[in-house]
Design an enzyme around this catalytic site. Structure first.
Site, PDB file in Angstrom:
ATOM      1  N   PRO A 102       0.735 -11.648  -3.529  1.00  0.00           N
ATOM      2  CA  PRO A 102       1.368 -10.338  -3.607  1.00  0.00           C
ATOM      3  C   PRO A 102       1.389  -9.591  -2.276  1.00  0.00           C
ATOM      4  O   PRO A 102       0.461  -9.677  -1.483  1.00  0.00           O
ATOM      5  CB  PRO A 102       0.526  -9.584  -4.642  1.00  0.00           C
ATOM      6  CG  PRO A 102      -0.771 -10.297  -4.684  1.00  0.00           C
ATOM      7  CD  PRO A 102      -0.473 -11.729  -4.350  1.00  0.00           C
ATOM      8  N   ASN A 103       2.484  -8.893  -2.088  1.00  0.00           N
ATOM      9  CA  ASN A 103       2.735  -8.022  -0.939  1.00  0.00           C
ATOM     10  C   ASN A 103       3.007  -8.763   0.362  1.00  0.00           C
ATOM     11  O   ASN A 103       3.352  -8.136   1.360  1.00  0.00           O
ATOM     12  CB  ASN A 103       1.596  -7.012  -0.746  1.00  0.00           C
ATOM     13  CG  ASN A 103       1.423  -6.124  -1.954  1.00  0.00           C
ATOM     14  OD1 ASN A 103       2.393  -5.561  -2.453  1.00  0.00           O
ATOM     15  ND2 ASN A 103       0.201  -6.012  -2.448  1.00  0.00           N
ATOM     16  N   ARG A 148       4.515  -4.111   6.688  1.00  0.00           N
ATOM     17  CA  ARG A 148       3.294  -3.624   6.022  1.00  0.00           C
ATOM     18  C   ARG A 148       2.101  -3.697   6.974  1.00  0.00           C
ATOM     19  O   ARG A 148       1.694  -4.785   7.381  1.00  0.00           O
ATOM     20  CB  ARG A 148       3.019  -4.485   4.789  1.00  0.00           C
ATOM     21  CG  ARG A 148       1.720  -4.152   4.094  1.00  0.00           C
ATOM     22  CD  ARG A 148       1.439  -5.143   2.973  1.00  0.00           C
ATOM     23  NE  ARG A 148       0.132  -4.860   2.398  1.00  0.00           N
ATOM     24  CZ  ARG A 148      -0.716  -5.791   2.026  1.00  0.00           C
ATOM     25  NH1 ARG A 148      -0.413  -7.061   2.128  1.00  0.00           N
ATOM     26  NH2 ARG A 148      -1.881  -5.448   1.522  1.00  0.00           N
ATOM     27  N   TYR A 155      -1.911  -6.988   9.669  1.00  0.00           N
ATOM     28  CA  TYR A 155      -1.255  -8.244   9.286  1.00  0.00           C
ATOM     29  C   TYR A 155      -0.295  -8.809  10.329  1.00  0.00           C
ATOM     30  O   TYR A 155       0.259  -9.880  10.125  1.00  0.00           O
ATOM     31  CB  TYR A 155      -0.518  -8.053   7.961  1.00  0.00           C
ATOM     32  CG  TYR A 155      -1.446  -7.639   6.843  1.00  0.00           C
ATOM     33  CD1 TYR A 155      -2.390  -8.520   6.339  1.00  0.00           C
ATOM     34  CD2 TYR A 155      -1.405  -6.359   6.310  1.00  0.00           C
ATOM     35  CE1 TYR A 155      -3.254  -8.153   5.321  1.00  0.00           C
ATOM     36  CE2 TYR A 155      -2.263  -5.974   5.288  1.00  0.00           C
ATOM     37  CZ  TYR A 155      -3.189  -6.874   4.817  1.00  0.00           C
ATOM     38  OH  TYR A 155      -4.049  -6.502   3.810  1.00  0.00           O
ATOM     39  N   ASN A 187      -2.413 -18.406   0.656  1.00  0.00           N
ATOM     40  CA  ASN A 187      -2.860 -17.056   0.981  1.00  0.00           C
ATOM     41  C   ASN A 187      -2.577 -16.267  -0.289  1.00  0.00           C
ATOM     42  O   ASN A 187      -1.454 -15.833  -0.519  1.00  0.00           O
ATOM     43  CB  ASN A 187      -2.109 -16.470   2.170  1.00  0.00           C
ATOM     44  CG  ASN A 187      -2.567 -15.062   2.504  1.00  0.00           C
ATOM     45  OD1 ASN A 187      -3.282 -14.427   1.728  1.00  0.00           O
ATOM     46  ND2 ASN A 187      -2.149 -14.579   3.663  1.00  0.00           N
ATOM     47  N   ALA A 218      -4.293 -10.223  -2.373  1.00  0.00           N
ATOM     48  CA  ALA A 218      -5.283  -9.505  -3.179  1.00  0.00           C
ATOM     49  C   ALA A 218      -5.809 -10.344  -4.340  1.00  0.00           C
ATOM     50  O   ALA A 218      -6.946 -10.132  -4.791  1.00  0.00           O
ATOM     51  CB  ALA A 218      -4.692  -8.201  -3.697  1.00  0.00           C
ATOM     52  N   GLU A 233      -7.556 -22.298   1.853  1.00  0.00           N
ATOM     53  CA  GLU A 233      -7.309 -20.862   1.710  1.00  0.00           C
ATOM     54  C   GLU A 233      -7.171 -20.251   3.100  1.00  0.00           C
ATOM     55  O   GLU A 233      -7.981 -20.530   3.986  1.00  0.00           O
ATOM     56  CB  GLU A 233      -8.493 -20.228   0.971  1.00  0.00           C
ATOM     57  CG  GLU A 233      -8.418 -18.734   0.854  1.00  0.00           C
ATOM     58  CD  GLU A 233      -9.674 -18.125   0.243  1.00  0.00           C
ATOM     59  OE1 GLU A 233      -9.778 -16.895   0.263  1.00  0.00           O
ATOM     60  OE2 GLU A 233     -10.553 -18.873  -0.250  1.00  0.00           O
ATOM     61  N   HIS A 289      -6.051 -16.521   5.417  1.00  0.00           N
ATOM     62  CA  HIS A 289      -5.808 -15.076   5.455  1.00  0.00           C
ATOM     63  C   HIS A 289      -5.457 -14.681   6.876  1.00  0.00           C
ATOM     64  O   HIS A 289      -6.075 -15.168   7.833  1.00  0.00           O
ATOM     65  CB  HIS A 289      -7.042 -14.299   4.992  1.00  0.00           C
ATOM     66  CG  HIS A 289      -7.422 -14.604   3.591  1.00  0.00           C
ATOM     67  ND1 HIS A 289      -6.756 -14.082   2.510  1.00  0.00           N
ATOM     68  CD2 HIS A 289      -8.383 -15.423   3.097  1.00  0.00           C
ATOM     69  CE1 HIS A 289      -7.296 -14.559   1.405  1.00  0.00           C
ATOM     70  NE2 HIS A 289      -8.278 -15.380   1.732  1.00  0.00           N
ATOM     71  N   ARG A 340     -13.502  -6.450   6.664  1.00  0.00           N
ATOM     72  CA  ARG A 340     -12.759  -5.399   5.981  1.00  0.00           C
ATOM     73  C   ARG A 340     -13.590  -4.814   4.847  1.00  0.00           C
ATOM     74  O   ARG A 340     -14.802  -4.981   4.809  1.00  0.00           O
ATOM     75  CB  ARG A 340     -11.430  -5.977   5.489  1.00  0.00           C
ATOM     76  CG  ARG A 340     -10.581  -6.466   6.688  1.00  0.00           C
ATOM     77  CD  ARG A 340      -9.203  -6.846   6.344  1.00  0.00           C
ATOM     78  NE  ARG A 340      -8.485  -5.708   5.780  1.00  0.00           N
ATOM     79  CZ  ARG A 340      -7.385  -5.827   5.062  1.00  0.00           C
ATOM     80  NH1 ARG A 340      -6.870  -7.017   4.842  1.00  0.00           N
ATOM     81  NH2 ARG A 340      -6.788  -4.771   4.574  1.00  0.00           N
TER      82      ARG A 340
END
Length: 165
Positions: A28-29, A36, A41, A92, A95, A116, A118, A125
């Site tokens: 998502p996103n 964004r 990012y 990725n 969330a 995985e 990111h 964070r």
């Protein structure tokens, strides 16, 4: 010995690697990359990241099949459908990394090597981002290197797939 005699005495071995197929999932996103929170990012769009992955895949003799969805069930379905179509998964989950038992269970169920990734360092964070439901069922995790996280993840996954015993 003449060049011809040397050539005849040498056996030339040509190594051709079979193309691997890798499913790349973006959660998502991530469709908003480039606009964004670029400080976190980066400024590359998802299309640009996918293009870089496809170029890297060609170098590694791996076909990259990207899919982005904001919907957990679509990602779960894609993981299920990967069985028999892809040798590995690069994900990725955004969330969903921190919330989705369903994605974790889907990856465990298909038992395909999964890496995985990111863009940001999730461990620098917010506290809630420090937990990954995916990490325990992945062969590895790369975070914090921006788009390089994706490329390193693809390289690591392909290396793992080519060197399985």
């Amino acid at each position: 010995m003449t060049d011809r005699a040397v050539a005849k005495s040498l056996k030339v071995v040509v190594l051709t690697l079979e193309y691997l197929s890798v499913l790349v999932l973006h959660g998502p996103n991530l469709n908003l990359l480039g606009q964004r929170e670029p400080g976190i990012y980066g400024s590359l769009t998802l299309a640009e990241i996918n293009r870089l992955l496809e170029e890297e895949g060609k170098k590694l003799q791996a076909k990259v099949s990207p899919l982005q969805s904001n919907h957990e069930g679509v990602l779960v379905d894609a993981i299920h459908q990967a069985l028999g179509q892809h040798e590995g998964i690069l994900i990725n989950a955004g969330a969903y990394t921190h919330t989705s038992v369903a994605l974790r269970d889907a990856i465990a169920a298909v038992n395909l090597p999964t890496v995985e990734v990111h863009l940001s360092n999730i461990y620098r964070r917010e506290e809630f981002r420090h937990n990954s439901y995916i990490a325990p069922v992945a062969i590895g995790q790369i975070s914090g290197f921006g788009v390089q996280s994706y490329l390193l993840g693809l390289q690591a996954l392909v290396h793992h797939l080519r060197n399985k015993t």
